[in-house]
Design an enzyme around this catalytic site. Sequence first.
Site, mmCIF file in Angstrom:
data_model
loop_
_atom_site.group_PDB
_atom_site.id
_atom_site.type_symbol
_atom_site.label_atom_id
_atom_site.label_comp_id
_atom_site.label_asym_id
_atom_site.label_seq_id
_atom_site.Cartn_x
_atom_site.Cartn_y
_atom_site.Cartn_z
ATOM 1 N N LEU A 16 0.825 -1.210 0.000
ATOM 2 C CA LEU A 16 0.000 0.000 0.000
ATOM 3 C C LEU A 16 0.860 1.260 0.000
ATOM 4 C CD1 LEU A 16 -2.895 -0.709 2.527
ATOM 5 C CD2 LEU A 16 -3.009 -0.548 0.043
ATOM 6 N N ILE A 20 6.201 5.005 1.882
ATOM 7 C CA ILE A 20 6.046 6.353 1.315
ATOM 8 C C ILE A 20 5.257 7.247 2.290
ATOM 9 C CG2 ILE A 20 5.086 7.706 -0.612
ATOM 10 C CD1 ILE A 20 7.447 5.923 -1.402
ATOM 11 N N ASP A 72 12.919 0.322 1.594
ATOM 12 C CA ASP A 72 12.224 1.487 2.161
ATOM 13 C C ASP A 72 13.204 2.481 2.782
ATOM 14 O OD1 ASP A 72 9.572 1.285 1.469
ATOM 15 O OD2 ASP A 72 9.056 -0.025 3.138
ATOM 16 N N LYS A 189 -15.674 0.793 -0.723
ATOM 17 C CA LYS A 189 -16.083 -0.145 0.327
ATOM 18 C C LYS A 189 -15.191 -0.006 1.570
ATOM 19 C CE LYS A 189 -19.516 -2.308 -1.432
ATOM 20 N NZ LYS A 189 -20.817 -2.019 -0.784
ATOM 21 N N LYS A 225 -18.235 7.058 8.357
ATOM 22 C CA LYS A 225 -18.479 5.624 8.562
ATOM 23 C C LYS A 225 -17.223 4.923 9.095
ATOM 24 C CE LYS A 225 -20.545 1.838 5.972
ATOM 25 N NZ LYS A 225 -20.996 1.442 4.644
ATOM 26 N N CYS A 383 28.950 -0.959 -10.739
ATOM 27 C CA CYS A 383 29.403 -2.175 -10.053
ATOM 28 C C CYS A 383 29.643 -3.300 -11.067
ATOM 29 C CB CYS A 383 28.426 -2.548 -8.945
ATOM 30 S SG CYS A 383 29.261 -3.483 -7.646
ATOM 31 N N HIS A 509 28.074 2.364 -5.847
ATOM 32 C CA HIS A 509 26.661 2.558 -6.213
ATOM 33 C C HIS A 509 26.243 4.010 -5.993
ATOM 34 C CE1 HIS A 509 25.503 -1.751 -6.574
ATOM 35 N NE2 HIS A 509 26.593 -1.888 -5.855
ATOM 36 N N GLU A 511 23.705 5.473 -7.061
ATOM 37 C CA GLU A 511 22.243 5.615 -6.949
ATOM 38 C C GLU A 511 21.750 5.719 -5.507
ATOM 39 O OE1 GLU A 511 23.898 2.945 -7.891
ATOM 40 O OE2 GLU A 511 22.934 1.054 -7.298
HETATM 41 N N1 GLN Z 1 29.063 -9.502 -8.463
HETATM 42 C C1 GLN Z 1 29.988 -8.412 -8.453
HETATM 43 C C2 GLN Z 1 30.889 -8.451 -7.217
HETATM 44 O O1 GLN Z 1 30.526 -9.049 -6.222
HETATM 45 C C3 GLN Z 1 29.270 -7.078 -8.567
HETATM 46 C C4 GLN Z 1 28.359 -6.777 -7.421
HETATM 47 C C5 GLN Z 1 27.376 -5.672 -7.703
HETATM 48 O O2 GLN Z 1 27.101 -5.360 -8.875
HETATM 49 N N2 GLN Z 1 26.788 -5.100 -6.676
HETATM 50 O O3 GLN Z 1 31.937 -7.856 -7.215
#
Ligand code: GLN
Length: 538
Positions: A16, A20, A72, A189, A225, A383, A509, A511
């Site tokens: 649900l 967020i 999350d 409902k 309600k 990665c 990473h 992101e």
């Molecule tokens: N499998 C790769 C490693 O362990 C890359 C891991 C990943 O992309 N997070 O180095």
Amino acid sequence: MNTKYIFITGGVVSSLGKGIIAASLAKLLQSRGLRVTIQKFDPYINIDPGTLNPYEHGECFVTDDGTETDLDLGHYERFLGVPTSRASNVTTGKIYYTVITREREGAYLGKTVQIIPHITDEIKRRMTLLGKSGDYDVVITEIGGTVGDMESQPFIEAVRQLQWELPEEDFVSVHLTLVPFLNAAKELKTKPTQHSVQMLQQAGVHPDIIVCRTEHPLSEDIRRKVALFCNVKPGHVIQSLDAWSIYQVPLNMHEEHLDDLVIRKFQIENFEQPRLDGWRRFLDRLQNPRQETDIALVGKYVALQDAYKSILEAFVHAGASLETKVNVHPVLSETITSETAPELLKGMDGILVAPGFGSRGLEGKIEAVRYAREHGIPFLGICLGMQMCVVEFARNILGYPDADSTEVRPDTAHPVIDLMEEQKGLKEKGGTMRLGAYECELKEGSLARRIYGTDRISERHRHRYEFNPVYAGEMEEAGLRASGHNPGTGLVEIVEIQAHPFFIGVQFHPEYKSTPERPHPLFVSLISAAVGQRKNRK
Ligand code: GLN
């Protein structure tokens, strides 16, 4: 002021968007001058989601302090703009592990160890841990799963106990439910909500506020309600209509007075009005793009949106900052070959090769890298995506056709990606990767340095394998330059091709650190290069 606690439970169905709602409420309270943090309690027995397949549980999010957590937590960080930590995600596995370890140490000598009080005491200890640090005015706890699930019962029981142990003005319980619309009857409902709240009340928890997820606005009648049957005031039944973007939800919740209701129950005085100018500016740019761009996301879990959650969100943030609509086209890596690549990647302004593990789809990732390199298409490898840049380059430029990562071909004569020294000899799989934030130094004159605008950065990692430095000289001479290194160990963290419009691979990473108010420079520059590519093509 005492630390205030908010507990968010969910009912009727999963998915649900409790995360967020929790993040939106946190954002509103933060924007009113309070110091807020959020944590998630998950009822599964794994210690953490690090060993789960993304198809089971979506992306695994990684914190600065190197904990593998529920996705999350990514939402919490993106909404609040402050990092979470290992204390922010607790599972049933962690609770039992602690209690059983203590039992073996003899901490309960003579006693029968039971769910109540031993497990629930440990849950309560963890629920109030961040609150006791003195760093926060408000701690929001999201309880994973749905009320009524057998496995979440000890968590709900802990919330019940805290409801009486904490001063009344320090405790708020929010219950999120679904009010479905029956097309045949053309009616909303409320029965599922009534049942779900009954179940919560049978467990002894009384909700202060009921948030109803709905596809159609709730009439006054419906609100009354729900209030009547669920034993709350009508003003405490609020609607959460489907929103055009998850980032719109804090504003919708403010219109429904969710933050006002909480502040009133907490008896907080001197609160400020929400300041959300930066957030509104972001939403405005997101809603009104001036241009668009097409990006291929190459991965093996593309059938599930949640598997690449942080990457998809990072595109949203970067796109908004450039007033550009980013159309992300998922491409299943195992379908890419040298024959299919031109068809599958045709018309793309940029290509991102995603992280991952194992051999499935790897050859497809290598073909995608090759296509981007040979056609001058802006490229970002993350990665495993970065590791495949190195393998592709070794095979097709250095002329080592069997070059590979030892993750998939341990006996290759050219192990251009190899197991990190500290990983050799490790047997356990859980929590043993190179995890969390590490510093990285960027080479003078590199693309990386230009993108970041600084010579030292910190980014989060999750991997076991690394660029094999034995090949660094050869690669550099042939045009693949290592442009970012760990200052302590010398590990190669970034590779780039300078004779290419935009080609960069990163071992970390990026992101995980992108937020609406601070879009990540790597994603922003990828989108910017992609927009340039599109214009050139026309
Ligand atoms: N499998 C790769 C490693 O362990 C890359 C891991 C990943 O992309 N997070 O180095």
